[in-house]
Write a protein that holds these residues in place. Structure first.
Motif, PDB file in Angstrom:
ATOM      1  N   ALA A   1     101.588  27.762  -1.397  1.00  0.00           N
ATOM      2  CA  ALA A   1     100.179  28.526  -1.597  1.00  0.00           C
ATOM      3  C   ALA A   1      99.321  27.409  -2.521  1.00  0.00           C
ATOM      4  N   LEU A   2      98.176  27.857  -2.571  1.00  0.00           N
ATOM      5  CA  LEU A   2      97.128  27.030  -3.414  1.00  0.00           C
ATOM      6  C   LEU A   2      97.499  27.472  -4.876  1.00  0.00           C
ATOM      7  N   ASN A   3      98.511  26.763  -5.311  1.00  0.00           N
ATOM      8  CA  ASN A   3      99.092  27.287  -6.633  1.00  0.00           C
ATOM      9  C   ASN A   3      99.716  26.027  -7.394  1.00  0.00           C
ATOM     10  N   VAL A   4      99.079  24.880  -6.919  1.00  0.00           N
ATOM     11  CA  VAL A   4      99.692  23.558  -7.886  1.00  0.00           C
ATOM     12  C   VAL A   4      98.711  23.077  -8.802  1.00  0.00           C
ATOM     13  N   ASP A   5      99.020  22.644  -9.940  1.00  0.00           N
ATOM     14  CA  ASP A   5      98.211  22.265 -11.086  1.00  0.00           C
ATOM     15  C   ASP A   5      98.445  20.695 -10.672  1.00  0.00           C
ATOM     16  N   PRO A   6      97.270  20.156 -10.279  1.00  0.00           N
ATOM     17  CA  PRO A   6      97.252  18.859 -10.299  1.00  0.00           C
ATOM     18  C   PRO A   6      97.900  17.585 -11.465  1.00  0.00           C
ATOM     19  N   GLU A   7      97.890  18.430 -12.578  1.00  0.00           N
ATOM     20  CA  GLU A   7      98.492  17.820 -13.691  1.00  0.00           C
ATOM     21  C   GLU A   7      99.874  18.268 -13.990  1.00  0.00           C
ATOM     22  N   ASN A   8     100.390  19.109 -13.381  1.00  0.00           N
ATOM     23  CA  ASN A   8     101.518  19.748 -13.618  1.00  0.00           C
ATOM     24  C   ASN A   8     102.211  20.166 -12.345  1.00  0.00           C
TER      25      ASN A   8
END
Ligand code: SF4
Length: 698
Positions: free
Chosen positions: A77-84
């Protein structure tokens, strides 16, 4: 001061299709400063993106290692934090990531057949990378289901140009406006989207040129225009047919030109008689006398040009809109001479080159039809026995529909971001989440990469070399200035590794070898060599010989069609796919802003550009804001039949009271959650420029 830098590298701006040449000043392996140099399109000028938009390449979000989705990762899903991102992906070696990426596609090919896999390439990549990508899909999977963002930008313009002129590229460079007496700019906003081209347009008016701007939005060129026709959205055909009606009825057309260089005039003349200015005036919102005045001026001009952008192309009648513009130019013989011509302003930096290189489903390189047996035989020979499918492939939106229906199960996406750029984007996001195997090659963990099974870290414009082709048909060399970060690699090199793993015998060692292979099938590259490009910095195709810098204006002695004649194709009125009603009473239109580029993955990570435009926003007329009880800077809710976004409202007299403009660069208020996926039947381009919308105070 040159002493402050270790090196100065000449290259090409990575943003819009103007293709400004830049000098990058490098110190300690980093670009410290960018300035404009004397390229043929920019003559030293740059806009804010080219001058200040480069430091995204050093952003901490850059992908520096291949990533593989964890087996225990949450649902796609659109659920990824680019920093984490560690909860979703793990780092991998190139060997492991390439094996997994390629073998996943091969497994689908073995089990379901090649058509279970499709590819999206990128207009941000070089010509060589675009060529390799389309070859990867066609040779590796036996079909033509490969496309790129031209489908979302000028596919309808190209369809009309190919049909009526015989070539999809511009007939004259935008710099030719210096030789024109009159120019029409319709459905384009060059001060924001092609800013350096806009400087030529402004200078043209300064020396007395007549500039006629036609656009449903008021815009930056308005204050330079001699005439501003702010017509009702979606009524382009009505307005243009009415202009041509005047030219026909008053016999202002160029009879000699029509007889010598065109076909289909008499049928066209009969068709156009119904579209009187008086009948069309209410529909398009422009007074009949204004239409007559503009028609007479265009016909009277000795040399006139027509420029257009996505306001023309992104409609379900986009091809008809472009057909009208072509007919208008043909009627008055405004093609093929200095200061005349048809110029669809290309969007991304290399959308012309990527299309030329064959990154489109119906054409092999140089717009050679996959249906033509001689063309397939040529490529069978060059590609060492590869049988090319004679079936034109699926386009961007069609591919996502097949993914949604479970018919396409694997994708390789290079540098595109359909999770932001597709119309009705929640549909595209659901489709991406359903794929059995998704390989994404990019420089950031984009919204699309969040759905990937394998992510391959790629290179930004300044980290690789290759050729690119701008809106003017100028082929230029982009040069590597710095190394990709960490383990990231040049895109062409990753493609070669992927190809070997799906069983192709590719042995390129350098982009120049790819360019040399492209020359074997592409007449447009005749007389253009890499060595020549390095020496001359740019060559405009077509060029007649090794000493000819190329032809800024083409078709003076006929067109690449039957008997050398261009064609008039009548266009009928087609209403937008959905029209405002009680539930959705206003019109939504989407587009770009000066500081942000497309889905924002690069420019929102560029310090200066993000500082200037940090927040999602929409534009509403002051009277609309008053009616809603919302102060400028307050929040509004926009709802269409597809979805809802909440966004900060700006007061803007450039939009009419029944209209809202929403840029599509902001994920937090993604414009494409709202847009209509209805397609133009010829160019298969979605209707981004017209949706029925409800606007409410939050
Ligand atoms: Fe880059 Fe286009 Fe601006 Fe030129 S006009 S600097 S190519 S964004």
């Amino acid at each position: 001061d040159s002493a402050d830098f270790d090196e100065e590298i000449k290259s090409v701006c990575p943003f819009c299709g103007v293709g400004c040449q830049v000098s990058m000043k490098v110190k300690d392996g980093k670009i410290k400063h960018v300035e404009g140099i004397n390229g043929p399109a920019n003559e030293g000028r740059l806009c804010v993106k080219g001058r200040f938009g480069f430091d995204y390449i050093n952003h901490p979000h850059r992908l520096t290692k291949p990533l593989i989705r964890r087996e225990d990762a949450p649902e796609k899903a659109l659920n990824v934090d680019p920093e984490n991102w560690q909860e979703f992906f793990r780092e991998a070696t190139w060997e492991e990531a390439l094996d997994k990426a390629a073998h996943g596609l091969v497994d689908l090919r073995s089990y379901y057949g090649g058509s279970a896999v499709a590819g999206f390439g990128s207009a941000k990549c070089t010509n060589e990378e675009a060529y390799l990508f389309q070859k990867f899909i066609r040779q590796g999977f036996g079909h033509n289901n490969v496309d790129h963002c031209t489908r979302l930008c000028h596919a309808s313009s190209v369809a009309a140009l190919m049909e009526n002129v015989g070539s999809g590229a511009v007939t004259a460079t935008f710099n030719e406006i210096e030789n024109a007496d009159l120019a029409i700019v319709i459905g384009a906003n060059p001060t924001e989207n092609h800013p350096v081209a806009a400087t030529y347009f402004k200078q043209f008016t300064k020396r007395g040129g007549q500039l006629i701007v036609m656009d449903p939005r008021g815009q930056g060129l308005k204050r330079h225009a001699t005439h501003m026709l702010q017509f009702r959205p979606g009524t382009d055909v009505a307005l243009l047919n009415a202009i041509m009606n005047v030219i026909v009825e008053e016999k202002l057309y160029d009879r000699n030109y029509i007889e010598g260089f065109t076909e289909g005039f008499f049928e066209f003349r009969d068709h156009i008689r119904a579209f009187t200015p008086e009948r069309m005036a209410d529909l398009c919102g422009i007074e009949a006398e204004v239409i007559r005045d503009v028609a007479r001026r265009f016909a009277d001009a000795n040399r006139a040009m027509i420029f257009w952008g996505m306001g023309v192309s992104q409609h379900i009648h986009g091809t008809d809109n472009a057909r009208c513009l072509i007919s208008l130019a043909l009627l008055c013989g405004h093609v093929g001479r200095p200061g005349t011509g048809l110029h669809p302003l290309r969007g991304q930096n290399n959308v012309q080159g990527a299309s030329d290189a064959g990154l489109i489903p119906q054409f092999l390189p140089d717009y050679q039809s996959v249906k033509d047996p001689e063309v397939r035989e040529l490529f069978r020979h060059i590609w060492r026995g590869t049988e090319i499918s004679p079936e034109p492939g699926l386009t961007v939106v069609e591919i996502m529909d097949r993914v949604y229906r479970g018919e396409i199960k694997g994708m390789y996406i290079l540098g595109e971001n359909p999770a932001m750029s597709d119309p009705d984007v929640e549909h595209a996001r659901k489709a991406l989440g359903q794929l059995d195997h998704l390989v994404v090659q990019d420089i950031f963990l984009t919204e699309t990469a969040m759905f990937a099974d394998v992510i391959l870290p790629a290179s930004a414009f300044a980290e690789k070399s290759g050729t690119v082709t701008n809106t003017n048909r100028q082929v230029q060399v982009a040069r590597q200035a710095v190394q990709p970060p960490g383990d990231a690699r040049e895109d062409w090199a990753v493609l070669v590794e992927m190809a070997r793993r799906v069983g192709l015998d590719w042995d390129y060692d350098d982009p120049r070898e790819v360019f040399d292979e492209m020359k074997m099938s592409m007449r447009s590259l005749h007389h253009i060599t890499w060595k020549r490009l390095e020496a001359e910095s740019a060559v405009t195709y077509p060029t007649t010989g090794p000493d000819d810098p190329g032809q800024p204006v083409v078709f003076g002695d006929g067109f690449p069609r039957r008997a050398g004649r261009a064609k008039f194709t009548p266009a009928r009125l087609t209403p937008p796919a959905e029209t405002p009603d009680d539930a959705f009473p206003m019109i939504l239109t989407t587009g770009r802003q000066l500081e942000h580029w497309h889905t924002g993955s690069m420019t929102r990570r560029a310090t200066v550009l993000d500082a200037v435009e940090p927040e999602a926003n929409c534009s509403l007329h002051p009277s609309t804001l008053r009616k809603l009880g919302v102060a400028p800077g307050g929040m509004v809710r926009l709802t269409t039949r597809r979805g809802t976004v909440e966004v900060m409202a700006r007061e803007d007299r450039a939009v009419s009271p029944d209209m809202v403009f929403l840029p599509f660069a902001y994920v937090e208020a993604a414009a494409n959650i709202l847009t209509n996926p209805a397609l133009d039947p010829f160019g298969k381009i979605p209707e981004f420029k017209f949706s029925a919308v409800r606007v409410e105070a939050v």
